[in-house]
Structures are given as structure tokens and as C-alpha cells.
Scaffold this motif. Sequence first.
Motif, short mmCIF file in Angstrom:
data_model
loop_
_atom_site.label_atom_id
_atom_site.label_comp_id
_atom_site.label_asym_id
_atom_site.label_seq_id
_atom_site.Cartn_x
_atom_site.Cartn_y
_atom_site.Cartn_z
N HIS A 1 0.84 13.02 41.32
CA HIS A 1 0.67 14.48 41.74
C HIS A 1 1.99 14.97 42.15
CE1 HIS A 1 -1.07 17.48 44.26
NE2 HIS A 1 -0.30 17.51 45.31
N GLU A 2 3.02 14.24 42.71
CA GLU A 2 4.46 14.82 43.07
C GLU A 2 4.85 15.23 41.79
OE1 GLU A 2 6.31 11.61 45.07
OE2 GLU A 2 5.63 12.31 47.01
N HIS A 3 4.58 14.58 40.66
CA HIS A 3 5.34 15.11 39.17
C HIS A 3 4.26 16.00 38.59
CE1 HIS A 3 7.80 11.63 40.75
NE2 HIS A 3 8.67 12.06 40.16
N ASP A 4 3.19 16.78 38.93
CA ASP A 4 2.59 17.54 38.31
C ASP A 4 1.84 16.99 36.99
OD1 ASP A 4 1.46 20.11 38.21
OD2 ASP A 4 3.01 20.62 36.82
N ASP B 87 -1.43 14.18 35.86
CA ASP B 87 -2.92 14.01 36.36
C ASP B 87 -3.31 12.55 35.61
OD1 ASP B 87 -5.38 15.32 37.24
OD2 ASP B 87 -5.98 14.45 35.45
N PRO C 118 -2.12 20.42 32.14
CA PRO C 118 -2.66 20.62 33.43
C PRO C 118 -4.20 20.42 33.39
CG PRO C 118 -2.28 22.55 31.98
CD PRO C 118 -1.84 21.51 31.25
N ASP D 77 1.87 28.78 39.38
CA ASP D 77 2.52 27.97 38.34
C ASP D 77 1.43 28.60 36.85
OD1 ASP D 77 4.39 26.50 39.04
OD2 ASP D 77 3.42 24.58 39.21
N ARG E 216 3.55 30.20 33.84
CA ARG E 216 3.45 29.31 32.87
C ARG E 216 3.05 30.36 31.56
NH1 ARG E 216 0.90 23.92 35.05
NH2 ARG E 216 3.00 22.80 35.80
N LYS F 225 9.44 18.71 37.09
CA LYS F 225 8.79 17.62 37.71
C LYS F 225 8.31 16.61 36.67
CE LYS F 225 6.78 20.04 41.69
NZ LYS F 225 5.61 20.88 42.32
N HIS F 226 8.14 16.96 35.52
CA HIS F 226 7.75 16.07 34.44
C HIS F 226 8.96 15.10 34.09
CE1 HIS F 226 4.36 18.92 32.74
NE2 HIS F 226 4.06 18.34 34.11
#
Length: 359
Positions: free
Chosen positions: A13-16, A18, A25, A74, A78, A310-311
Motif C-alpha cells: 500500500h505504501e508503495h502504490d 496491489d 492500478p 493520481d 496520470r 513509490k514504485h
Amino acid sequence: KPEMNEEIQKILHEHDADAKTGFLPPQEPLLRLPAEYEAWEAIADRLPELLQQKKLRETVDTMLLLDASQLHGDPALRRAKLVLSLLVHGYVWQGGEADAASVIPETLAKPFAHVCTTLGMPLVLVNADIVLWNWKLKNAAEGPHLDNVEKKSGFLRIYDEDWFYLVTVGVEFIGAPTLSKMLRSQQLAKEVVANPTSATAAVEEMTTLLKDTASLIFACDKVLARMHEKCDPHKFYAQVRPWVAGWKSNKSLPNGVIFSGTFDNKPQQFYGGSAAQSSLIQSWDAAFGVQHKDHATQYLLAMRQYMPPKHRGLVELLASASPSIKDAVTASGNADLVAAFNECLSAVESFRSTHINIV
């Protein structure tokens, strides 16, 4: 799933990221910007025709300056990054390499710079724009696997371009569960290294996780190998590839590109889009300690700067884990665990070999 404990869910979650879709996304990317930015979308809709007629530059030159600071969240940022990247690259390369534009007008440069800076990303089209944020589902009841996605925006009206990006979406989706499996393996590595002879349960669980991870990477390899089905390599080289080229180490733009009214009008230099910018593919190298030759290592590290921040953070987290998965495999001396780890390395090698054969 046993590998999905609270800590791993928190890290993802913290690093976007799933658990099911990885760096894609979890919901479909935004299909269109809010109405006040319709002028950008309308040009993007006509982009293939405008490029064919060599009329994109004159269209952009008459564009009004829109306030990008009103874009929030976002999904909208994006979408704006994708749409504006397409217009910027189209503007630069409309005349081919012999007539590359080195100055982007303010009406495009200012909103583009704002969106890129807000997202913490470089002023160029990247893998995340054209792959992660550029698909829609055919059937909403299923995930974004290769046969269930369509491309939203691009430079051309040839399916070879669509397929080139969609295959990569398919890889990202199939490979998504490797993230939680690698994170769980790194948790177990601590137990194994602390008690190599008595951590039997941890060794068994880690062996299963690595076997599963290897199977998933081999499955990604199979998806990637479908590239030739609908993407002709000659069309890719002659028609698709030129549009995603960047403005660093490029003989057509030796000084880079000036984005008028931004960065004191100093030329900016960035590489173009590349699968080396895929956070998923780099995450495998990071978790398994895969070593490359010096120049390749430097290039891959440079490509991390082209990932969403984040990735990139998750790739760096996987790379810096101590003890590493490899440390645990070595410490355990367990034949099954060693075999499972080697299977992961074989899978990554096979995937890279398929990729090299394509590009």
C-alpha cells in the motif's frame, strides 16, 4: 494467502502497489480528463491524423495555456502525464530525426512540466505512462490479462502499436503476485539466517514461495513471447519505436529539449520509454540479487529514475533487504530451497532472453 500478512499489505500500500495487480492500478486508469482539459484530449484523439499530415505542431502552437494546477489526484495527473507526453513526443518527432523540434512552446511545456514535477517524474514519456496507465478492460468482471485489455491512447492507428503496449500490461498483471511472494520470502530469510538448521517451517514455506514465483515469471515469459502474434517487428522498428525516443544521447537532439517558460529555459535531457523502466522486471533482479555487466547495471539503475517514485521505492526496498533471499538460501544449504531459488534465476534469464529477441 499465507504470504499476505499485515506487514506485506502495508508495504504494498505504501508503495502504490496491489497484491492482485502489482504496479498496475487496481482500478481502470482514468479514461478522460475533466471537461476543462478537453482541448488536450481532443488533440490526443486526432494525434495519429495530425502526425500523418504533419500538422500537430501548428495545432499545438495555437493551443491555449490551461492551468494544470487544478488537476488533483493520481488518476487525473496520470492521465494528464500520458496525454501531454504523447503531444510532446509528437511535437518533437513530427518531422522525423532530420527535423526534430528542440523547443516546446509554453502552452504545452508549462502544464507538462507541472504534471511531471507533481508526480516526481522526468519530462519524457515513460513506461508507466504508456503501459501502466494506458489500458481499459473489455470485460469488467475479469482482470487486465492480455486478452481482456485495450489500449486507450497512442501515436498511430495500427494494432501493432496497441499490441506492443498491451503485451506489457499482460506481463505486469501475470507477474503481480510475485511482489508479495518475494516480500514474504525476505521476511522468512531473517528466520532462516538466524537459525539455519532449525528453521524447518520457514525453509519449507520459502521453498514453496520461490517455486511459485519461478512459475509466475515463466508465465510472464509466455505472455511476452506472444508479442510476435500481432506486432510485426519491422512495423515496430519503423513506425512505433521512433515516437517513444527521448532526448538524451540522441544525435538528433544533442543538447536535449527546451520546455519554454520552465527550468530557466535550460535544455532537459532524458532517455525515451523502455521496458527497463518496468518496476516489476527490476523487482525480480532486486529480490534475487541478479548481477549484470557494469554498463547494464548503470543503465538499469538510471532507469529507476524513470519509475513512479513509490514504485522505485519498492524496488529499492527489495534490493536492500538484509539478510537477502540469497543469503538465506546459502545459509540453509537445503537442496530443495537451492533448487527453487535457481529456478527463479532460470525464469528471469529466460524472460530476459525472450525480451532481447524481441527488441
